[in-house]
Motif scaffolding. Structure first.
Motif, PDB file in Angstrom:
ATOM      1  N   SER A   1       6.286  12.895   4.417  1.00 14.58           N
ATOM      2  CA  SER A   1       6.627  13.010   3.004  1.00 14.58           C
ATOM      3  C   SER A   1       7.367  14.307   2.741  1.00 14.58           C
ATOM      4  O   SER A   1       6.947  15.373   3.198  1.00 14.58           O
ATOM      5  N   PRO A   2       8.496  14.240   1.999  1.00 19.01           N
ATOM      6  CA  PRO A   2       9.200  15.469   1.639  1.00 19.01           C
ATOM      7  C   PRO A   2       8.403  16.248   0.592  1.00 19.01           C
ATOM      8  O   PRO A   2       7.641  15.678  -0.180  1.00 19.01           O
ATOM      9  N   ARG A   3       8.606  17.576   0.581  1.00 16.70           N
ATOM     10  CA  ARG A   3       7.961  18.395  -0.455  1.00 16.70           C
ATOM     11  C   ARG A   3       8.806  18.293  -1.713  1.00 16.70           C
ATOM     12  O   ARG A   3       9.980  18.634  -1.735  1.00 16.70           O
ATOM     13  N   LEU A   4       8.211  17.805  -2.734  1.00 17.54           N
ATOM     14  CA  LEU A   4       8.928  17.602  -3.993  1.00 17.54           C
ATOM     15  C   LEU A   4       8.796  18.833  -4.877  1.00 17.54           C
ATOM     16  O   LEU A   4       7.703  19.390  -5.045  1.00 17.54           O
TER      17      LEU A   4
ATOM     18  N   GLY B   1       0.802  -1.205   0.000  1.00 17.72           N
ATOM     19  CA  GLY B   1       0.000   0.000   0.000  1.00 17.72           C
ATOM     20  C   GLY B   1       0.839   1.260   0.000  1.00 17.72           C
ATOM     21  O   GLY B   1       2.061   1.229  -0.202  1.00 17.72           O
ATOM     22  N   THR B   2       0.149   2.387   0.262  1.00 19.31           N
ATOM     23  CA  THR B   2       0.793   3.701   0.302  1.00 19.31           C
ATOM     24  C   THR B   2       0.400   4.376   1.606  1.00 19.31           C
ATOM     25  O   THR B   2      -0.782   4.706   1.804  1.00 19.31           O
ATOM     26  N   PRO B   3       1.334   4.578   2.530  1.00 20.13           N
ATOM     27  CA  PRO B   3       0.991   5.175   3.826  1.00 20.13           C
ATOM     28  C   PRO B   3       0.426   6.581   3.648  1.00 20.13           C
ATOM     29  O   PRO B   3       1.003   7.412   2.925  1.00 20.13           O
ATOM     30  N   ALA B   4      -0.711   6.845   4.305  1.00 18.55           N
ATOM     31  CA  ALA B   4      -1.370   8.138   4.139  1.00 18.55           C
ATOM     32  C   ALA B   4      -0.840   9.184   5.109  1.00 18.55           C
ATOM     33  O   ALA B   4      -0.852  10.384   4.800  1.00 18.55           O
ATOM     34  N   ASP B   5      -0.386   8.765   6.281  1.00 18.90           N
ATOM     35  CA  ASP B   5       0.031   9.715   7.316  1.00 18.90           C
ATOM     36  C   ASP B   5       1.375   9.276   7.900  1.00 18.90           C
ATOM     37  O   ASP B   5       1.757   8.105   7.835  1.00 18.90           O
ATOM     38  N   SER B   6       2.055  10.234   8.506  1.00 12.85           N
ATOM     39  CA  SER B   6       3.302   9.898   9.197  1.00 12.85           C
ATOM     40  C   SER B   6       2.973   9.180  10.503  1.00 12.85           C
ATOM     41  O   SER B   6       1.864   9.301  11.039  1.00 12.85           O
TER      42      SER B   6
END
Length: 583
Positions: A480-483, A446-451
């Motif tokens: 998540s880093p700001r890309l 999956g993709t983690p939604a929150d830290s």
């Protein structure tokens, strides 16, 4: 070597459980104690060896020593079908007698960087035992350079038996070496109490000096009379010693004469009594039996006039048989009995006959995860399987780290061991939003939604009969880093990887690199099977000397790959890999 007890016309009589003797006293274990229930299974069914006498690991790679002079290496995978020849020195190994041969292997603690390993073997003209250093082939740590031999030490042997042969690096990074008393019977050559000889001793040397150095705290360091290499003496034929990876305690199995086999805890400057004593009793009463200063075995078993030969093992620290953790395992070569004992640092609190394998158990081995293996002269390598108590598991990385908003590669959890199929699996508490556990495939995806700050979870298994087992692990999800949204045709970022320091490391290491442009850097740590054990991802500005820290304190010791990917907003990337070693 334990392979040939002194001749006897008596038949082998199985020794009952309560005939195991603690400090020369007949005792039975506490019957109220739930002893581990185990069986043996062939660990690598597709691999078979000729007279295997040692098993060692370097990272997750396994190495089996054959007595005739070959060392094979293979992946630590039950389904492995291929082995590779690591070293073949049959042309220089003496095997004229049953107990001679290539008997020991040890990898330097810095093998990943210096490529050094050490072997102990019998040689001819004159008959002697040799301690030699070899090097891995340039660019390939899984292939030895046969021509790189450097002899550190040679000891003349007056007979063809009692060669000892175990070598191992201790927690102090010094090399320990076991020598038998020179052979024959009854200590023919009077080496047991002779401190001017290395025979009948466990020696300790510093191989980081040339050809080797004497540790300053060795019992006879600086002596002009006694051998400075001696760490302990008064041993008959110490066939296999080992350090407990959790406590550092040094255990040894010492083969007896005609009556007693013993397990010793080896301490610096210790005299273990041979040939004044055999085990805890006078060897030739009433001729000289001054026991002053002698150290008794922590456990012994008798076999008056009957063939027997102890094979020392390891303290079990693996995940496969949870009820066995902390037990020191040892066996008898002649009839295949396997025992365990628990030693609290002062006394043996429990001992038990675990099973009678009826195998000729020549040696033991251990892997990076603490799983113990048995070697037998039927050519197979065996491991232990729980038949009662808690379910066990294959080895497992107990800390997981993901990044918020980044889809993870499927993480496969280990299958249960022991018990009765089918198994059911679960994870508690519930995983964070965006992640799911598939019990049928034992995977998180999956993709983690929150830290998420590091949180402890439990991975559990239940078999068809209701037996349970569980592993704890921690899960962390980093923010998540700001890309930076760069145009899709941005050029590939210029990137220089400097590697990591320190290497090897125990707790942390730092990976450093330079960037010519602003970019996102992803750092993955993979085991040698390609499984990811940690992931770090951050955006950096252009500049030199950028750094990412890797925490290895909770990872098993061994070799890992560090893969660094660098990308701009156009998702172009440069990948580079460096090798990590964790003590």
């Amino acid at each position: 070597m334990p392979f040939q007890p002194e001749p006897s016309t008596a038949r082998i009589r199985p020794i009952r459980h309560c005939e195991v003797i603690l400090l020369a006293l007949l005792v039975c274990p506490d019957l109220a104690l739930a002893q581990p229930k185990v069986a043996l299974e062939v660990a690598f069914p597709e691999l078979r060896f000729t007279r295997p006498v040692d098993l060692q690991h370097e990272g997750q790679q396994l190495f089996v020593v054959e007595q005739a002079g070959r060392i094979w290496t293979f992946e630590n995978d039950p389904t492995v079908t291929e082995r590779h020849l690591f070293l073949d020195i049959r042309d220089r190994v003496r095997t004229s007698n049953n107990e001679e041969g290539l008997l020991g292997l040890a990898f330097h603690p810095d093998y990943a960087t210096n490529g050094y390993f050490y072997v102990y073997y019998s040689a001819s003209s004159p008959r002697r035992t040799v301690l030699a250093r070899y090097s891995a082939s340039a660019g390939n740590t899984l292939q030895a350079d046969k021509d790189s031999e450097s002899v550190l030490l040679a000891v003349q042997q007056p007979a063809g038996n009692h060669n000892g042969g175990q070598i191992a690096f201790g927690p102090d990074s010094l090399l320990y070496i076991a020598f038998g008393d020179g052979g024959g019977a009854n200590d023919t050559f009077r080496n047991g109490q002779d401190r001017t000889s290395l025979l009948g001793t466990i020696a300790r040397i510093d191989v980081n000096q040339s050809p080797y150095g004497i540790p300053a705290d060795n019992p006879f360091a600086g002596s002009t009379v006694f051998r400075e290499e001696i760490y302990a003496w008064g041993l008959r034929n110490p066939w296999r010693f080992s350090f407990d990876r959790a406590t550092g305690i040094l255990y040894a199995g010492d083969v007896g004469q005609n009556a007693i086999e013993e397990i010793d805890v080896i301490t610096k400057g210790g005299n273990y009594g041979w040939n004044i004593m055999e085990g805890g009793r006078c060897f030739r009463p009433p001729i000289g039996c001054d026991q002053s200063g002698l150290i008794a075995p922590i456990l012994e078993y008798n076999h008056p006039g009957m063939p027997a030969s102890v094979t020392g093992g390891y303290v079990y620290r693996g995940p496969g048989v949870p009820d066995l953790v902390g037990w020191y395992l040892f066996a008898d070569y002649v009839d295949g009995r396997l025992w365990g004992l628990v030693y609290d640092g002062n006394t043996v609190t429990h001992n038990a006959l675990l099973l009678n394998s009826r195998l000729t158990i020549s040696s033991f081995g251990i892997d990076h995860a603490g799983e113990v293996y048995l070697l037998a002269f039927d050519g197979f390598v065996y491991r232990l399987l729980a038949t009662g108590g808690k379910l066990g598991f294959e080895a497992f990385a107990k800390d997981l780290s993901f990044v918020q908003g980044v889809t993870i590669s499927d993480v496969v959890f280990p299958a249960a061991r022991g018990g009765t199929t089918p198994y059911t699996y679960s994870i508690a508490p519930a995983l964070p939003e965006g992640l799911a556990f598939d019990a049928s495939t034992r995977t998180i995806s999956g993709t983690p939604a929150d830290s998420l700050a590091p949180v402890s979870f439990e991975y559990a298994a239940t078999d068809a009969s209701g037996r349970n087992g569980a592993l704890s692990f921690t899960l962390e999800i980093k923010g998540s880093p700001r890309l930076t949204r760069d145009p899709p045709l941005d050029p590939l970022p210029s990137f220089v990887l400097h590697g990591n320091h320190p290497n090897p490391f125990t707790r942390q290491t730092q990976v450093t690199f330079d960037l010519a442009t602003s970019a996102t850097v992803s750092l993955e740590v993979l085991d040698l099977l390609g499984r990811r054990v940690s992931l770090h991802r951050r955006t950096f500005a252009a500049g030199e000397g950028h750094m990412i820290r890797i925490d290895g304190e909770d990872l098993p010791s061994g070799l890992y790959l560090c893969r660094v990917s660098v990308s701009t907003g156009s998702r172009q990337s440069v990948k580079s890999t460096t090798l990590l070693r964790i003590h």
